[in-house]
Design a protein around this motif. Structure first.
Motif, short mmCIF file in Angstrom:
data_model
loop_
_atom_site.label_atom_id
_atom_site.label_comp_id
_atom_site.label_asym_id
_atom_site.label_seq_id
_atom_site.Cartn_x
_atom_site.Cartn_y
_atom_site.Cartn_z
N VAL A 174 0.89 -1.30 0.00
CA VAL A 174 0.04 -0.01 0.09
C VAL A 174 0.98 1.12 0.03
O VAL A 174 0.43 2.33 -0.74
CB VAL A 174 -0.96 -0.04 1.16
CG1 VAL A 174 -1.59 1.15 1.27
CG2 VAL A 174 -1.96 -1.17 1.17
N ALA A 175 1.88 1.50 0.92
CA ALA A 175 2.78 2.22 0.91
C ALA A 175 3.45 2.76 -0.40
O ALA A 175 3.87 3.77 -0.77
CB ALA A 175 3.71 2.26 2.11
N LEU A 176 4.09 1.70 -0.96
CA LEU A 176 4.58 1.64 -2.34
C LEU A 176 3.72 2.12 -3.32
O LEU A 176 4.20 3.00 -4.29
CB LEU A 176 5.14 0.15 -2.77
CG LEU A 176 6.13 0.00 -4.02
CD1 LEU A 176 7.41 0.96 -3.70
CD2 LEU A 176 6.52 -1.25 -4.15
N ALA A 177 2.52 1.46 -3.28
CA ALA A 177 1.40 1.99 -4.43
C ALA A 177 1.22 3.63 -4.22
O ALA A 177 0.88 4.32 -5.22
CB ALA A 177 0.11 1.21 -4.15
N GLU A 178 1.22 4.02 -3.01
CA GLU A 178 0.72 5.33 -2.67
C GLU A 178 2.14 6.29 -3.04
O GLU A 178 1.96 7.54 -3.61
CB GLU A 178 0.81 5.74 -1.13
CG GLU A 178 -0.60 5.25 -0.52
CD GLU A 178 -1.85 5.98 -1.35
OE1 GLU A 178 -1.69 7.13 -1.52
OE2 GLU A 178 -2.67 5.22 -1.90
N ARG A 179 3.17 5.76 -2.97
CA ARG A 179 4.61 6.55 -3.42
C ARG A 179 4.62 6.65 -4.81
O ARG A 179 5.12 7.58 -5.41
CB ARG A 179 5.56 6.11 -2.76
CG ARG A 179 6.77 6.80 -2.87
CD ARG A 179 7.98 6.12 -2.19
NE ARG A 179 8.57 5.07 -2.91
CZ ARG A 179 9.09 3.86 -2.24
NH1 ARG A 179 9.27 3.80 -1.00
NH2 ARG A 179 9.49 3.03 -3.18
N ASP A 180 4.35 5.55 -5.44
CA ASP A 180 4.88 5.36 -7.06
C ASP A 180 3.62 5.25 -7.75
O ASP A 180 3.80 5.28 -8.99
CB ASP A 180 5.88 4.05 -7.38
CG ASP A 180 7.11 4.82 -6.14
OD1 ASP A 180 7.48 5.69 -5.90
OD2 ASP A 180 7.86 3.59 -5.80
N GLY B 136 -5.33 -7.95 -2.11
CA GLY B 136 -5.06 -7.77 -0.55
C GLY B 136 -5.10 -6.29 -0.41
O GLY B 136 -5.44 -5.69 0.70
N ILE B 137 -4.45 -5.43 -1.52
CA ILE B 137 -4.66 -3.89 -1.33
C ILE B 137 -5.94 -3.57 -1.15
O ILE B 137 -6.43 -2.44 -0.30
CB ILE B 137 -3.91 -3.15 -2.23
CG1 ILE B 137 -2.33 -3.58 -2.21
CG2 ILE B 137 -3.99 -1.62 -2.41
CD1 ILE B 137 -1.46 -3.23 -3.48
N VAL B 138 -6.87 -3.83 -1.97
CA VAL B 138 -8.44 -3.38 -2.12
C VAL B 138 -8.94 -3.99 -0.85
O VAL B 138 -9.58 -3.31 -0.17
CB VAL B 138 -9.05 -4.19 -3.37
CG1 VAL B 138 -10.60 -3.88 -3.13
CG2 VAL B 138 -8.60 -3.61 -4.48
N GLU B 139 -8.69 -5.30 -0.41
CA GLU B 139 -9.31 -5.85 1.01
C GLU B 139 -8.99 -4.74 2.14
O GLU B 139 -9.66 -4.46 2.98
CB GLU B 139 -8.78 -7.16 1.35
CG GLU B 139 -8.95 -7.56 2.38
CD GLU B 139 -8.82 -9.20 2.66
OE1 GLU B 139 -7.89 -9.28 3.44
OE2 GLU B 139 -9.09 -9.97 2.09
N VAL C 190 -5.27 4.33 -4.80
CA VAL C 190 -5.86 2.94 -4.71
C VAL C 190 -7.62 3.23 -5.45
O VAL C 190 -8.08 2.25 -5.72
CB VAL C 190 -6.21 2.38 -3.39
CG1 VAL C 190 -6.88 1.01 -3.37
CG2 VAL C 190 -4.77 2.03 -2.61
N VAL C 191 -7.55 4.30 -5.69
CA VAL C 191 -9.03 4.76 -6.24
C VAL C 191 -9.29 4.07 -7.80
O VAL C 191 -10.20 3.42 -7.91
CB VAL C 191 -9.27 6.13 -6.41
CG1 VAL C 191 -10.64 6.37 -6.84
CG2 VAL C 191 -9.46 6.71 -4.79
N PRO C 192 -8.24 4.32 -8.41
CA PRO C 192 -8.56 3.66 -9.98
C PRO C 192 -8.45 2.25 -9.72
O PRO C 192 -9.10 1.48 -10.50
CB PRO C 192 -7.40 4.20 -10.72
CG PRO C 192 -6.33 4.61 -9.75
CD PRO C 192 -7.24 4.94 -8.60
#
Length: 208
Positions: free
Chosen positions: A23-29, A63-66, A103-105
């Motif tokens: 989640v942190a990686l997705a937020e950052r990049d 897992g991220i969506v969950e 994570v919205v898209p």
């Protein structure tokens, strides 16, 4: 005696920590740049080791969506006030997605179909059932609320509204100018109006 680690596992690393890092990686990049190899580097293990914790890229995205959906639903379903329960769900989901905008898209294109998210929806449907709403229409209502939250966040952008540009020409677009001047473009007020209208409209179907 401590449990033996499987080959390739790192001491002290858990699946929850791996998901937190994802989640942190997705937020950052950005979600589009998320990969198993980059995640492995983020948590300090070899690329193949990450599969001991998350079996596939699809499982990682699920897992991220969950994670985001579970974070949103903090209040147990309340059969005594099912409308307040749904409004709380919508606002909590919105808050969670505002905290994790990248994570919205992903949530917009990937249904939350894990066991944990199914358990959350099951609880909501049970409460709606006690209020007189059948499971089919109950799930439709949950989907409608979720889509409304995602849709508003997707189109909200920086908070501007297409009507703002037209508002300067009050003679040509008097009603639109009046609406924008009155705060119709405000995302908070627009969200509150839409959620309350949607939930109120479901009351007859629930036997109110």
């Amino acid at each position: 005696m401590a449990a033996r680690r499987r080959q390739g596992e790192r001491a002290g690393l858990t699946a929850d920590q791996v998901l937190d890092a994802a989640v942190a990686l997705a937020e950052r990049d950005g979600v589009e740049k998320l990969s198993m190899r980059r995640l492995a580097a983020e948590v300090g293990v070899e690329a193949m080791t990450i599969y001991h914790y998350v079996p596939s890229k699809d499982a990682l995205l699920d897992g991220i969506v969950e994670r985001v959906v579970a974070e949103a639903v903090r209040v147990p379903p309340d059969a005594a006030d099912w409308q307040a329960m749904l409004v709380t769900y919508a606002y909590d989901l919105r808050a969670s997605l505002l905290a994790h905008p990248s994570v919205v898209p992903l949530l917009a294109t990937r249904p939350a179909v894990t066991t944990a998210t199914a358990r959350i929806v099951e609880g909501i449907l049970e409460a709606l059932g006690r209020a007189g709403l059948d499971p089919v229409n109950g799930l439709r209502l949950v989907h409608a609320l979720t889509a409304l939250v995602i849709g508003q966040l997707t189109t909200q952008g920086d908070g501007s509204d297409a009507g703002d540009d037209l508002a300067v020409d009050q003679e040509r677009f008097p009603l639109l100018s009046q609406a924008v001047a009155g705060g119709a473009a405000d995302p908070e007020a627009r969200f509150a109006f839409a959620i309350e209208a949607l939930v109120a409209g479901a009351a007859p179907a629930a036997g109110d």
